[in-house]
Design a protein around this motif. Structure first.
Motif, PDB file in Angstrom:
ATOM      1  N   ALA A  23      33.108  47.270  44.414  1.00 55.13           N
ATOM      2  CA  ALA A  23      34.512  47.048  44.390  1.00 55.13           C
ATOM      3  C   ALA A  23      35.367  47.170  45.524  1.00 55.13           C
ATOM      4  O   ALA A  23      36.451  46.529  45.454  1.00 55.13           O
ATOM      5  CB  ALA A  23      35.051  47.211  43.133  1.00 55.13           C
ATOM      6  N   ASP A  24      34.967  48.116  46.443  1.00 53.89           N
ATOM      7  CA  ASP A  24      36.034  48.297  47.455  1.00 53.89           C
ATOM      8  C   ASP A  24      35.185  48.758  48.770  1.00 53.89           C
ATOM      9  O   ASP A  24      34.061  49.041  48.863  1.00 53.89           O
ATOM     10  CB  ASP A  24      36.987  49.539  47.105  1.00 53.89           C
ATOM     11  CG  ASP A  24      36.353  50.707  46.712  1.00 53.89           C
ATOM     12  OD1 ASP A  24      35.308  51.400  47.289  1.00 53.89           O
ATOM     13  OD2 ASP A  24      36.794  51.343  45.841  1.00 53.89           O
TER      14      ASP A  24
ATOM     15  N   ARG B 241      33.516  38.773  41.912  1.00 54.42           N
ATOM     16  CA  ARG B 241      32.421  39.781  41.885  1.00 54.42           C
ATOM     17  C   ARG B 241      31.243  39.334  41.021  1.00 54.42           C
ATOM     18  O   ARG B 241      30.205  39.260  41.259  1.00 54.42           O
ATOM     19  CB  ARG B 241      32.852  41.186  41.960  1.00 54.42           C
ATOM     20  CG  ARG B 241      31.740  42.084  42.254  1.00 54.42           C
ATOM     21  CD  ARG B 241      32.139  43.371  42.144  1.00 54.42           C
ATOM     22  NE  ARG B 241      32.708  44.173  40.970  1.00 54.42           N
ATOM     23  CZ  ARG B 241      33.869  44.392  40.726  1.00 54.42           C
ATOM     24  NH1 ARG B 241      34.956  43.861  41.683  1.00 54.42           N
ATOM     25  NH2 ARG B 241      34.488  44.764  39.695  1.00 54.42           N
ATOM     26  N   THR B 242      31.611  39.239  39.664  1.00 51.73           N
ATOM     27  CA  THR B 242      30.836  38.863  38.557  1.00 51.73           C
ATOM     28  C   THR B 242      30.043  37.704  38.751  1.00 51.73           C
ATOM     29  O   THR B 242      28.810  37.610  38.536  1.00 51.73           O
ATOM     30  CB  THR B 242      31.529  39.257  37.326  1.00 51.73           C
ATOM     31  OG1 THR B 242      32.138  40.452  36.984  1.00 51.73           O
ATOM     32  CG2 THR B 242      30.420  38.839  36.177  1.00 51.73           C
TER      33      THR B 242
ATOM     34  N   GLU C  15      27.547  38.033  41.697  1.00 60.21           N
ATOM     35  CA  GLU C  15      26.410  38.729  41.388  1.00 60.21           C
ATOM     36  C   GLU C  15      25.401  38.173  40.428  1.00 60.21           C
ATOM     37  O   GLU C  15      24.341  38.121  41.001  1.00 60.21           O
ATOM     38  CB  GLU C  15      27.057  40.072  40.686  1.00 60.21           C
ATOM     39  CG  GLU C  15      25.931  41.052  40.359  1.00 60.21           C
ATOM     40  CD  GLU C  15      26.244  42.360  39.760  1.00 60.21           C
ATOM     41  OE1 GLU C  15      25.564  43.216  39.594  1.00 60.21           O
ATOM     42  OE2 GLU C  15      27.504  42.280  39.271  1.00 60.21           O
TER      43      GLU C  15
ATOM     44  N   ALA D 124      26.643  45.385  43.681  1.00 60.61           N
ATOM     45  CA  ALA D 124      27.963  44.975  43.706  1.00 60.61           C
ATOM     46  C   ALA D 124      28.799  45.977  43.544  1.00 60.61           C
ATOM     47  O   ALA D 124      28.708  47.025  42.742  1.00 60.61           O
ATOM     48  CB  ALA D 124      28.206  43.971  42.595  1.00 60.61           C
TER      49      ALA D 124
ATOM     50  N   GLN E 257      33.357  52.383  48.669  1.00 59.86           N
ATOM     51  CA  GLN E 257      31.893  52.161  48.128  1.00 59.86           C
ATOM     52  C   GLN E 257      30.857  51.263  48.936  1.00 59.86           C
ATOM     53  O   GLN E 257      29.849  51.498  48.763  1.00 59.86           O
ATOM     54  CB  GLN E 257      32.128  51.582  46.534  1.00 59.86           C
ATOM     55  CG  GLN E 257      32.841  52.036  45.396  1.00 59.86           C
ATOM     56  CD  GLN E 257      32.995  51.504  43.976  1.00 59.86           C
ATOM     57  OE1 GLN E 257      32.143  51.014  43.571  1.00 59.86           O
ATOM     58  NE2 GLN E 257      34.117  51.293  43.947  1.00 59.86           N
TER      59      GLN E 257
ATOM     60  N   GLU F  45      33.394  43.010  46.864  1.00 60.76           N
ATOM     61  CA  GLU F  45      34.479  42.209  46.476  1.00 60.76           C
ATOM     62  C   GLU F  45      35.196  42.804  45.447  1.00 60.76           C
ATOM     63  O   GLU F  45      34.850  43.439  44.193  1.00 60.76           O
ATOM     64  CB  GLU F  45      33.857  40.740  45.819  1.00 60.76           C
ATOM     65  CG  GLU F  45      35.010  40.004  45.140  1.00 60.76           C
ATOM     66  CD  GLU F  45      36.089  39.352  46.038  1.00 60.76           C
ATOM     67  OE1 GLU F  45      37.192  39.892  45.630  1.00 60.76           O
ATOM     68  OE2 GLU F  45      35.741  38.563  46.844  1.00 60.76           O
ATOM     69  N   ASP F  46      36.639  42.926  45.535  1.00 59.62           N
ATOM     70  CA  ASP F  46      37.570  43.425  44.469  1.00 59.62           C
ATOM     71  C   ASP F  46      38.084  42.950  43.370  1.00 59.62           C
ATOM     72  O   ASP F  46      38.383  43.348  42.604  1.00 59.62           O
ATOM     73  CB  ASP F  46      38.582  44.192  45.375  1.00 59.62           C
ATOM     74  CG  ASP F  46      39.741  43.254  45.752  1.00 59.62           C
ATOM     75  OD1 ASP F  46      39.167  42.295  46.417  1.00 59.62           O
ATOM     76  OD2 ASP F  46      40.941  43.283  45.735  1.00 59.62           O
ATOM     77  N   ASP F  47      38.061  41.568  43.492  1.00 69.27           N
ATOM     78  CA  ASP F  47      38.267  40.728  42.470  1.00 69.27           C
ATOM     79  C   ASP F  47      37.090  40.581  41.498  1.00 69.27           C
ATOM     80  O   ASP F  47      36.005  39.978  41.888  1.00 69.27           O
ATOM     81  CB  ASP F  47      38.630  39.209  43.024  1.00 69.27           C
ATOM     82  CG  ASP F  47      39.233  38.221  41.973  1.00 69.27           C
ATOM     83  OD1 ASP F  47      38.598  38.075  41.099  1.00 69.27           O
ATOM     84  OD2 ASP F  47      40.246  37.665  42.392  1.00 69.27           O
ATOM     85  N   ARG F  48      37.405  41.182  40.468  1.00 71.94           N
ATOM     86  CA  ARG F  48      36.466  41.335  39.357  1.00 71.94           C
ATOM     87  C   ARG F  48      35.615  39.920  39.029  1.00 71.94           C
ATOM     88  O   ARG F  48      34.418  39.962  38.992  1.00 71.94           O
ATOM     89  CB  ARG F  48      36.697  42.166  38.217  1.00 71.94           C
ATOM     90  CG  ARG F  48      35.811  42.105  37.072  1.00 71.94           C
ATOM     91  CD  ARG F  48      36.170  43.344  36.044  1.00 71.94           C
ATOM     92  NE  ARG F  48      35.061  43.448  35.056  1.00 71.94           N
ATOM     93  CZ  ARG F  48      35.083  44.311  34.139  1.00 71.94           C
ATOM     94  NH1 ARG F  48      36.397  44.896  33.769  1.00 71.94           N
ATOM     95  NH2 ARG F  48      34.305  44.414  33.131  1.00 71.94           N
ATOM     96  N   PRO F  49      36.475  38.801  38.629  1.00 70.04           N
ATOM     97  CA  PRO F  49      35.728  37.718  38.295  1.00 70.04           C
ATOM     98  C   PRO F  49      34.734  37.023  39.241  1.00 70.04           C
ATOM     99  O   PRO F  49      33.847  36.468  39.105  1.00 70.04           O
ATOM    100  CB  PRO F  49      37.054  36.832  38.075  1.00 70.04           C
ATOM    101  CG  PRO F  49      38.032  37.746  37.408  1.00 70.04           C
ATOM    102  CD  PRO F  49      37.940  38.976  38.337  1.00 70.04           C
TER     103      PRO F  49
END
Length: 253
Positions: A33-34, A15-16, A19, A31, A37, A9-13
């Protein structure tokens, strides 16, 4: 048993948050980001299930899914998408995804769909849902009664001009082999095993996903529509029929 999840998931909030929630739920989470990966992690770690965002920079979620399926990687894939149009959902299924969740979503729905995918993988067959959520309908009981009569000892199911080989997870209509995703295969197998019997929405959800997503969900309609495009091609007699307000049945009219 601890299951491993690859989350891309590229959207950090988002993804965090996912996770953290998955870890608290007991999953072992990787986890990224793209898409690049995600492919590297899938090749390196072989997760039990993949949670894959559609819109990512570089290689997007659909491309990741296509690459893994081309490599014969059958790891269950749950897509996260902000696209709500049916055509966009079909694109994900066509790429080889097993299920999808539309953003914004409730994390409990993600958990439920992951559990359903993992149950199906562990069982090696459509989940029976353990009877949770609803009592068995008369049609479902009839379906159970007809199972042994319709399935040969070899595990091959035959209905009309369909032939479905459960152990090898291959299916044919006449001489034409059908290219099916995991969920499409299980849905077709369920309908073929119970040919002539109308299966209601709740029964199908329970058998295939192990979870009833409720009357407002279009999940099943999308899968049936896409399955029809592969099974009931022009020139073939339609086999998959809608019984309005009830469910679906496989039969020759």
């Amino acid at each position: 048993m601890t299951h491993s999840v690859l989350l891309a998931e590229d959207d950090r909030p988002i993804r965090t948050a996912l996770e953290r929630a998955l870890t608290l739920e007991g999953y072992q989470v990787t986890a990224v980001a793209d898409g690049i990966q995600a492919l590297a992690a899938a090749h390196r770690e072989r997760p039990d299930v993949i949670l894959l965002d559609v819109m990512m920079p570089g290689i997007d979620g659909l491309q990741v899914c296509q690459v893994l399926r081309a490599e014969q990687d059958r790891t269950p894939i749950l897509m996260l998408t902000a696209r709500v149009e049916t055509a966009d959902r079909i694109a994900g299924l066509d790429a080889g995804a097993d299920d999808y969740v539309v953003k914004p979503f409730e994390v409990e729905e993600v958990f439920a769909r992951l559990r359903a995918l993992l149950r199906r993988t562990t069982a090696g067959a459509p989940a029976d849902g353990g009877g949770e959520g609803a009592a068995a309908t008369d049609e479902a009981e009839k379906a159970e009664e007809t199972y042994d009569a319709r399935v040969a000892d070899s595990g091959v199911v035959e209905a009309a001009d369909l032939r479905i080989d459960g152990p090898s997870r291959r299916a044919w209509r006449g001489e034409r082999e059908l290219e099916l995703t995991r969920t499409e295969f299980e849905l077709l197998e369920l309908l073929a095993r119970n040919a002539g019997i109308v299966l209601d929405h709740s029964t199908i959800y329970d058998r295939i996903w192990g979870y009833d997503f409720g009357p407002g969900s279009k999940n099943l309609a999308v899968y049936v529509g896409y399955l029809r495009r592969k099974v009931d091609v022009p020139g073939n007699r339609p086999l998959i029929h809608t019984v309005r307000g009830v469910g679906y049945v496989l039969r020759e009219d």
